[in-house]
Design an enzyme around this catalytic site. Structure first.
Site, PDB file in Angstrom:
ATOM      1  N   LYS A  90       0.725  -1.489   0.046  1.00  0.00           N
ATOM      2  CA  LYS A  90      -0.090  -0.170  -0.026  1.00  0.00           C
ATOM      3  C   LYS A  90       0.825   1.281  -0.252  1.00  0.00           C
ATOM      4  CE  LYS A  90      -1.744   2.769   2.956  1.00  0.00           C
ATOM      5  NZ  LYS A  90      -1.928   4.030   2.110  1.00  0.00           N
ATOM      6  N   GLU A 134      10.241   1.180  10.607  1.00  0.00           N
ATOM      7  CA  GLU A 134      10.939   2.304  10.747  1.00  0.00           C
ATOM      8  C   GLU A 134      10.095   3.672  10.865  1.00  0.00           C
ATOM      9  OE1 GLU A 134      13.647   2.323   7.332  1.00  0.00           O
ATOM     10  OE2 GLU A 134      13.943   0.240   7.496  1.00  0.00           O
ATOM     11  N   CYS A 144      13.293  11.468   7.621  1.00  0.00           N
ATOM     12  CA  CYS A 144      13.301  10.956   9.219  1.00  0.00           C
ATOM     13  C   CYS A 144      14.683  11.226   9.604  1.00  0.00           C
ATOM     14  CB  CYS A 144      12.675   9.573   9.295  1.00  0.00           C
ATOM     15  SG  CYS A 144      13.581   8.271   8.319  1.00  0.00           S
TER      16      CYS A 144
END
Length: 486
Positions: A181, A257, A291
């Site tokens: 997805k 993560e 990130c």
């Protein structure tokens, strides 16, 4: 990819080797964040589409894919990497359209790294060995790896193709099948990758793609599905917690993560020019939507004023604007929703008495698109939300420190533990501080330097497990110990 009658791109699901619409024909718009224009439609999937995809993946898992040798899988992975390279210009354009990032960045980092992810694991899977032990003259013990099964891959929007390939390559390499997805804001390159997988010889049903949203949509259906054996997720901690709760009934394997609020620790003995050059990147590359960005900057007091002067000057030189224009350094944030969220943190900083040294507003002359000037904030208390929470935009805070112990305590004073950067020319200090920082990835005098064999992942709210090299293969396999009595 299919084109609508008005020339926009139609992103369909990819199930059992075919592009298909949703059962109910429902779609949603895909918006270019740099222009706020509709660039296409996306099929909106849910439980039905996920059920179809999982069924196809289960059949493929026990079908022809099961009998393909490791060497043959390696060749398929390499072919996928080759095809990504061949379509580099097209894929970079699609990535820039979807995310708002500069085209030059997509060409330099996103697409080459996506190809390399497949090339790396194509080589790596045929170079590994399994454990074997001889127990005196009694027995031989050896480990046997088998695929974990059907894997759900839920991917983020900031580095869509790079991070999808980082998960999909080892997943396929170890003989699993996948239901993917993509993030609803960035469906284009995931859809193109399905074409590439088919062209590379991946059997029907091995790779499936279902577009949609999270709660009460495709994401939730993947997390809850009893026939999905493992989930690999990259995103924010709140979504990770929701997936964990939904996946608990079937005890799925999880690899996460998640976010980061990463410290960038600069000691006065470091080379400030080198520090500034890298810190500009670690603060504002990809609009700060990474990130690993060093969003909390701590500078030892003797170097504080000089650092701020040089850092502000270099930040003001960054070119903000059209992602497709040569020389653009900073593009648009990914969506209106995210743009408003990042701006809300700038308002919080002002309310907390911060000084905004540069940025903090829409650039002059850019009335359309979700643009924000790179922003440097000082004067915040360590308990301010802007210091403690992940903003995920081109916004950094800068604070001075006096003592090594002080900055270590501040660096660790967070729910996150993904990465950290330490700048010093004192070798003993580098080791000493690195050993005390609570983070999964720690760079000394560099940033974003990766060897794909090394463990990647975070502590605390920044993730579960590690990826990279054997760590990736461990997640995508189940180990059996086989004992032969002598």
């Amino acid at each position: 990819m299919p084109i609508n009658s008005n020339g926009t791109i139609n992103c369909l699901h990819f199930i059992n080797g075919q592009f298909v619409e949703s059962d109910n024909k429902r779609t949603f718009d895909n918006i270019n964040p740099a222009t706020e224009e509709v660039i296409g439609t996306v099929a909106e999937g849910g439980k039905k589409e996920v059920d179809y995809a999982v069924s196809a993946a289960k059949r493929a898992l026990n079908g022809p894919w099961k009998n393909i040798t490791l060497t043959e899988r390696s060749k398929i992975l390499r072919r996928i990497g080759d095809l990504i390279q061949e379509r580099q210009d097209e894929l970079a354009r699609l990535e820039s359209l979807d995310t708002g990032k500069p085209l030059s960045l997509a060409k330099k980092i996103d697409i080459p790294r996506a190809a390399y992810n497949f090339h790396f694991f194509a080589d790596y899977i045929i170079s590994i060995t399994n454990e074997a032990y001889q127990q005196d003259d009694q027995a031989i013990h050896y480990a046997h790896r088998r695929p974990v099964g059907v894997v759900g891959i839920i991917k983020p929007w900031n580095l869509p193709l790079l991070l999808l390939t980082w998960k999909l390559a080892p997943c396929l390499g170890m003989g699993n099948t996948a239901v993917i997805k993509p993030a609803e804001w960035t469906p284009l390159t995931a859809t193109a990758l399905m074409e590439i997988c088919k062209e590379a010889g991946v059997p029907d049903g091995v790779v499936n793609l279902v577009h949609g949203f999270g709660p009460n949509s495709a994401g939730a259906a993947i997390a809850e599905h009893p026939d999905i054996d493992a989930i690999s997720f990259i995103g924010e901690p709140g979504t990770g917690a929701a997936i964990m709760k939904a996946a608990s009934n079937s005890l799925k394997k999880l690899s996460y993560e998640l976010g980061g609020k990463n410290p960038n620790i600069i000691f006065a003995d470091s080379d400030l020019d080198e520090v500034i050059e890298t810190t500009i990147k670690s603060s504002f590359i990809n609009q700060g939507e990474v990130c690993l960005c060093g969003s909390r900057i701590y500078v030892e007091r003797p170097a504080y004023e000089e650092f701020l002067e040089k850092f502000v000057k270099k930040t003001k030189e960054l070119k903000i604007g059209d992602p497709f224009e040569n020389g653009t350094d900073v593009g648009a944030l990914v969506s209106k929703e995210h743009y408003e969220r990042v701006n809300s943190y700038i308002d919080i900083a002002k309310q907390d008495g911060a000084e905004i040294l540069t940025g903090g507003k829409r650039p002059d002359g850019l009335d359309k698109g979700y643009y924000l000037e790179p922003t440097i904030i000082t004067g915040l208390d360590r308990n301010s939300r802007c210091v403690r929470e992940e903003i995920f935009g081109p916004v950094v805070t800068v604070s001075p420190f006096d003592m090594e112990e002080e900055v270590i305590a501040q660096a660790n004073d967070t729910h996150y533990g993904l990465s950290a950067t330490i700048w010093t020319n004192n070798l003993r200090r580098a080791h000493r501080v690195a050993h005390q920082i609570e983070a999964g990835i720690i760079w000394v005098n560099t940033w974003f330097l990766r060897d794909l064999r090394t463990p990647f992942g975070g502590m605390k709210h920044s993730g579960i497990g590690r990826t990279g090299g054997m760590h990736s293969l461990d997640f995508y396999t189940e180990l059996s110990n086989i004992t032969i009595k002598l």
